[in-house]
Design a protein around this motif. Structure first.
Motif, PDB file in Angstrom:
ATOM      1  N   ALA A   6       0.837  -1.206   0.000  1.00 17.47           N
ATOM      2  CA  ALA A   6       0.000   0.000   0.000  1.00 17.47           C
ATOM      3  C   ALA A   6       0.872   1.256   0.000  1.00 17.47           C
ATOM      4  CB  ALA A   6      -0.932  -0.008   1.222  1.00 17.47           C
ATOM      5  N   GLY A  10       0.829   4.364  -2.815  1.00 16.52           N
ATOM      6  CA  GLY A  10       0.620   5.776  -2.493  1.00 16.52           C
ATOM      7  C   GLY A  10       1.821   6.667  -2.786  1.00 16.52           C
ATOM      8  N   HIS A  11       3.013   6.059  -2.913  1.00 13.37           N
ATOM      9  CA  HIS A  11       4.223   6.889  -2.976  1.00 13.37           C
ATOM     10  C   HIS A  11       5.039   6.765  -4.259  1.00 13.37           C
ATOM     11  CE1 HIS A  11       3.166   6.820   1.280  1.00 13.37           C
ATOM     12  NE2 HIS A  11       3.798   7.966   1.374  1.00 13.37           N
ATOM     13  N   LEU A  64      -1.467   4.838   7.043  1.00 10.49           N
ATOM     14  CA  LEU A  64      -2.772   4.190   6.903  1.00 10.49           C
ATOM     15  C   LEU A  64      -2.696   3.387   5.618  1.00 10.49           C
ATOM     16  CD1 LEU A  64      -5.776   3.805   7.651  1.00 10.49           C
ATOM     17  CD2 LEU A  64      -6.247   5.946   6.461  1.00 10.49           C
ATOM     18  N   ALA A  65      -3.029   2.117   5.688  1.00 10.92           N
ATOM     19  CA  ALA A  65      -2.861   1.251   4.521  1.00 10.92           C
ATOM     20  C   ALA A  65      -4.003   0.248   4.452  1.00 10.92           C
ATOM     21  CB  ALA A  65      -1.529   0.497   4.625  1.00 10.92           C
ATOM     22  N   VAL A  66      -4.624   0.167   3.292  1.00  8.88           N
ATOM     23  CA  VAL A  66      -5.695  -0.812   3.074  1.00  8.88           C
ATOM     24  C   VAL A  66      -5.298  -1.682   1.884  1.00  8.88           C
ATOM     25  CG1 VAL A  66      -8.134  -1.091   2.440  1.00  8.88           C
ATOM     26  CG2 VAL A  66      -7.465   0.698   4.053  1.00  8.88           C
ATOM     27  N   ALA A  70      -9.447  -4.459  -0.958  1.00  9.69           N
ATOM     28  CA  ALA A  70     -10.453  -4.065   0.049  1.00  9.69           C
ATOM     29  C   ALA A  70     -10.761  -2.574  -0.001  1.00  9.69           C
ATOM     30  CB  ALA A  70      -9.957  -4.457   1.442  1.00  9.69           C
ATOM     31  N   PHE A  73     -14.463   0.296   0.297  1.00 12.79           N
ATOM     32  CA  PHE A  73     -15.585  -0.305   1.052  1.00 12.79           C
ATOM     33  C   PHE A  73     -15.692   0.245   2.473  1.00 12.79           C
ATOM     34  CE2 PHE A  73     -14.345  -3.553  -2.091  1.00 12.79           C
ATOM     35  CZ  PHE A  73     -15.553  -3.708  -2.763  1.00 12.79           C
ATOM     36  N   GLY A  74     -14.956   1.321   2.758  1.00  8.22           N
ATOM     37  CA  GLY A  74     -15.086   1.929   4.080  1.00  8.22           C
ATOM     38  C   GLY A  74     -14.078   1.460   5.117  1.00  8.22           C
ATOM     39  N   VAL A  75     -13.170   0.570   4.722  1.00  3.33           N
ATOM     40  CA  VAL A  75     -12.182   0.071   5.701  1.00  3.33           C
ATOM     41  C   VAL A  75     -11.274   1.214   6.163  1.00  3.33           C
ATOM     42  CG1 VAL A  75     -10.234  -1.512   6.050  1.00  3.33           C
ATOM     43  CG2 VAL A  75     -12.231  -2.264   4.733  1.00  3.33           C
ATOM     44  N   GLY A  77     -11.838   4.421   6.154  1.00  6.29           N
ATOM     45  CA  GLY A  77     -12.603   5.362   6.972  1.00  6.29           C
ATOM     46  C   GLY A  77     -12.772   4.848   8.394  1.00  6.29           C
ATOM     47  N   ALA A  97       1.228  13.374   7.487  1.00  6.25           N
ATOM     48  CA  ALA A  97       1.882  13.928   6.301  1.00  6.25           C
ATOM     49  C   ALA A  97       1.472  13.110   5.080  1.00  6.25           C
ATOM     50  CB  ALA A  97       3.397  13.861   6.473  1.00  6.25           C
ATOM     51  N   PHE A 108      -9.355  11.493   0.286  1.00 11.31           N
ATOM     52  CA  PHE A 108      -9.901  10.674   1.376  1.00 11.31           C
ATOM     53  C   PHE A 108      -9.843  11.438   2.711  1.00 11.31           C
ATOM     54  CE2 PHE A 108      -8.560   7.880   4.874  1.00 11.31           C
ATOM     55  CZ  PHE A 108      -9.653   7.036   4.992  1.00 11.31           C
ATOM     56  N   HIS A 112     -12.918  13.122   5.070  1.00 11.63           N
ATOM     57  CA  HIS A 112     -13.116  12.798   6.489  1.00 11.63           C
ATOM     58  C   HIS A 112     -12.848  13.990   7.410  1.00 11.63           C
ATOM     59  CE1 HIS A 112     -14.169   8.586   6.183  1.00 11.63           C
ATOM     60  NE2 HIS A 112     -13.322   8.517   5.183  1.00 11.63           N
TER      61      HIS A 112
HETATM   62  C1  COA Z   1      -6.180   5.996   1.181  1.00 16.83           C
HETATM   63  C2  COA Z   1      -6.762   4.635   1.584  1.00 16.83           C
HETATM   64  C3  COA Z   1      -6.220   4.270   2.967  1.00 16.83           C
HETATM   65  C4  COA Z   1      -8.283   4.712   1.632  1.00 16.83           C
HETATM   66  O1  COA Z   1      -8.795   3.470   2.092  1.00 16.83           O
HETATM   67  P1  COA Z   1     -10.236   2.912   1.626  1.00 16.83           P
HETATM   68  O2  COA Z   1     -10.543   1.698   2.426  1.00 16.83           O
HETATM   69  O3  COA Z   1     -10.283   2.796   0.169  1.00 16.83           O
HETATM   70  O4  COA Z   1     -11.161   4.116   2.138  1.00 16.83           O
HETATM   71  P2  COA Z   1     -12.756   4.168   2.184  1.00 16.83           P
HETATM   72  O5  COA Z   1     -13.358   3.022   1.436  1.00 16.83           O
HETATM   73  O6  COA Z   1     -13.149   4.361   3.605  1.00 16.83           O
HETATM   74  O7  COA Z   1     -13.020   5.510   1.401  1.00 16.83           O
HETATM   75  C5  COA Z   1     -12.455   5.656   0.102  1.00 16.83           C
HETATM   76  C6  COA Z   1     -13.194   6.596  -0.720  1.00 16.83           C
HETATM   77  O8  COA Z   1     -14.155   7.257   0.008  1.00 16.83           O
HETATM   78  C7  COA Z   1     -14.258   8.591  -0.537  1.00 16.83           C
HETATM   79  N1  COA Z   1     -15.590   8.865  -0.249  1.00 16.83           N
HETATM   80  C8  COA Z   1     -16.422   8.069   0.448  1.00 16.83           C
HETATM   81  N2  COA Z   1     -17.663   8.566   0.417  1.00 16.83           N
HETATM   82  C9  COA Z   1     -17.604   9.684  -0.309  1.00 16.83           C
HETATM   83  C10 COA Z   1     -18.559  10.643  -0.683  1.00 16.83           C
HETATM   84  N3  COA Z   1     -19.837  10.528  -0.301  1.00 16.83           N
HETATM   85  N4  COA Z   1     -18.163  11.688  -1.416  1.00 16.83           N
HETATM   86  C11 COA Z   1     -16.889  11.821  -1.799  1.00 16.83           C
HETATM   87  N5  COA Z   1     -15.936  10.923  -1.488  1.00 16.83           N
HETATM   88  C12 COA Z   1     -16.296   9.878  -0.732  1.00 16.83           C
HETATM   89  C13 COA Z   1     -12.872   8.880  -0.380  1.00 16.83           C
HETATM   90  O9  COA Z   1     -12.339  10.055  -0.758  1.00 16.83           O
HETATM   91  C14 COA Z   1     -12.335   7.700  -1.263  1.00 16.83           C
HETATM   92  O10 COA Z   1     -12.638   7.875  -2.632  1.00 16.83           O
HETATM   93  P3  COA Z   1     -11.785   7.255  -3.866  1.00 16.83           P
HETATM   94  O11 COA Z   1     -10.659   6.476  -3.322  1.00 16.83           O
HETATM   95  O12 COA Z   1     -12.791   6.430  -4.593  1.00 16.83           O
HETATM   96  O13 COA Z   1     -11.391   8.460  -4.585  1.00 16.83           O
HETATM   97  C15 COA Z   1      -6.364   3.519   0.550  1.00 16.83           C
HETATM   98  O14 COA Z   1      -6.694   3.984  -0.746  1.00 16.83           O
HETATM   99  C16 COA Z   1      -4.902   3.117   0.572  1.00 16.83           C
HETATM  100  O15 COA Z   1      -4.486   2.236   1.333  1.00 16.83           O
HETATM  101  N6  COA Z   1      -4.090   3.728  -0.313  1.00 16.83           N
HETATM  102  C17 COA Z   1      -2.675   3.397  -0.444  1.00 16.83           C
HETATM  103  C18 COA Z   1      -1.879   3.797   0.776  1.00 16.83           C
HETATM  104  C19 COA Z   1      -1.951   5.270   1.042  1.00 16.83           C
HETATM  105  O16 COA Z   1      -1.869   6.099   0.146  1.00 16.83           O
HETATM  106  N7  COA Z   1      -2.086   5.597   2.351  1.00 16.83           N
HETATM  107  C20 COA Z   1      -2.114   6.971   2.824  1.00 16.83           C
HETATM  108  C21 COA Z   1      -0.711   7.425   3.023  1.00 16.83           C
HETATM  109  S1  COA Z   1      -0.657   8.991   3.803  1.00 16.83           S
END
Ligand code: COA
Length: 143
Positions: A6, A10-11, A64-66, A70, A73-75, A77, A97, A108, A112
């Motif tokens: 993850a 992201g990086h 934060l890493a999903v 997965a 789907f809200g994980v 969040g 950061a 994301f 939130h």
């Molecule tokens: C960033 C990350 C942790 C999000 O995890 P996730 O489980 O997909 O998050 P959620 O399912 O709870 O929410 C994701 C989506 O909800 C959005 N969202 C949810 N409801 C929404 C709404 N009503 N309106 C607008 N956006 C909404 C978020 O912006 C995001 O949208 P997108 O990814 O489709 O653009 C995941 O993408 C990840 O692991 N990324 C790689 C690692 C990373 O970059 N980590 C952060 C480092 S700082």
């Protein structure tokens, strides 16, 4: 490992080459052990879906890493809410950061309620000493 995969999502393409070289599998193994007491995980039965790593002394959300399968789907969040709850006992504000190019994560966090406080430089730890990485600092007022 979920955390490294993850992190790469992201990086990659958004941080200096020096940091990419310093983020091999051993970095994540060492840090997973170091932060084990301040890591919250999301699971589905025995399957790891995601994790959030905290620095409870400073109020930082370190990572934060999903898992890719997965996401959406809200994980993430749910993990972020748990992180905020855990930090709220000790801090008025949480911070983290994000690299400017990680637009998905930035969207994301903003969704939130986190606030982009603008660009700064993050001193990312590495065995050769800190690596300076341009980032945006995000904060969240804790309830
Ligand atoms: C960033 C990350 C942790 C999000 O995890 P996730 O489980 O997909 O998050 P959620 O399912 O709870 O929410 C994701 C989506 O909800 C959005 N969202 C949810 N409801 C929404 C709404 N009503 N309106 C607008 N956006 C909404 C978020 O912006 C995001 O949208 P997108 O990814 O489709 O653009 C995941 O993408 C990840 O692991 N990324 C790689 C690692 C990373 O970059 N980590 C952060 C480092 S700082």
């Amino acid at each position: 490992m979920l955390w490294r995969a993850a992190w790469l999502d992201g990086h990659t393409g958004h941080v200096p080459d020096e940091l990419m070289k310093a983020r091999g599998p051993e970095h994540f193994s060492v840090h997973a052990e170091k932060f084990v007491g301040s890591t919250i995980v999301a699971t589905d039965d025995d399957e790891l879906l995601g994790l959030v790593v905290l620095a409870e002394d400073t109020g930082e959300v370190v990572q934060l890493a999903v898992d890719r399968a997965a996401r959406g789907f809200g994980v993430g969040g749910a993990l972020l809410r748990c992180a905020e709850e855990r930090l709220s006992g000790r801090h008025r504000k949480a911070h983290l950061a994000v690299v400017p190019g990680n637009t998905r994560a930035r969207r994301f966090y903003e969704f939130h309620g986190w606030r982009d406080e603008g660009p700064t430089v993050y001193r990312a730890p590495s065995t050769a000493g800190p690596i300076e990485v341009p980032v945006h600092r995000y904060t969240q007022v804790l309830g």
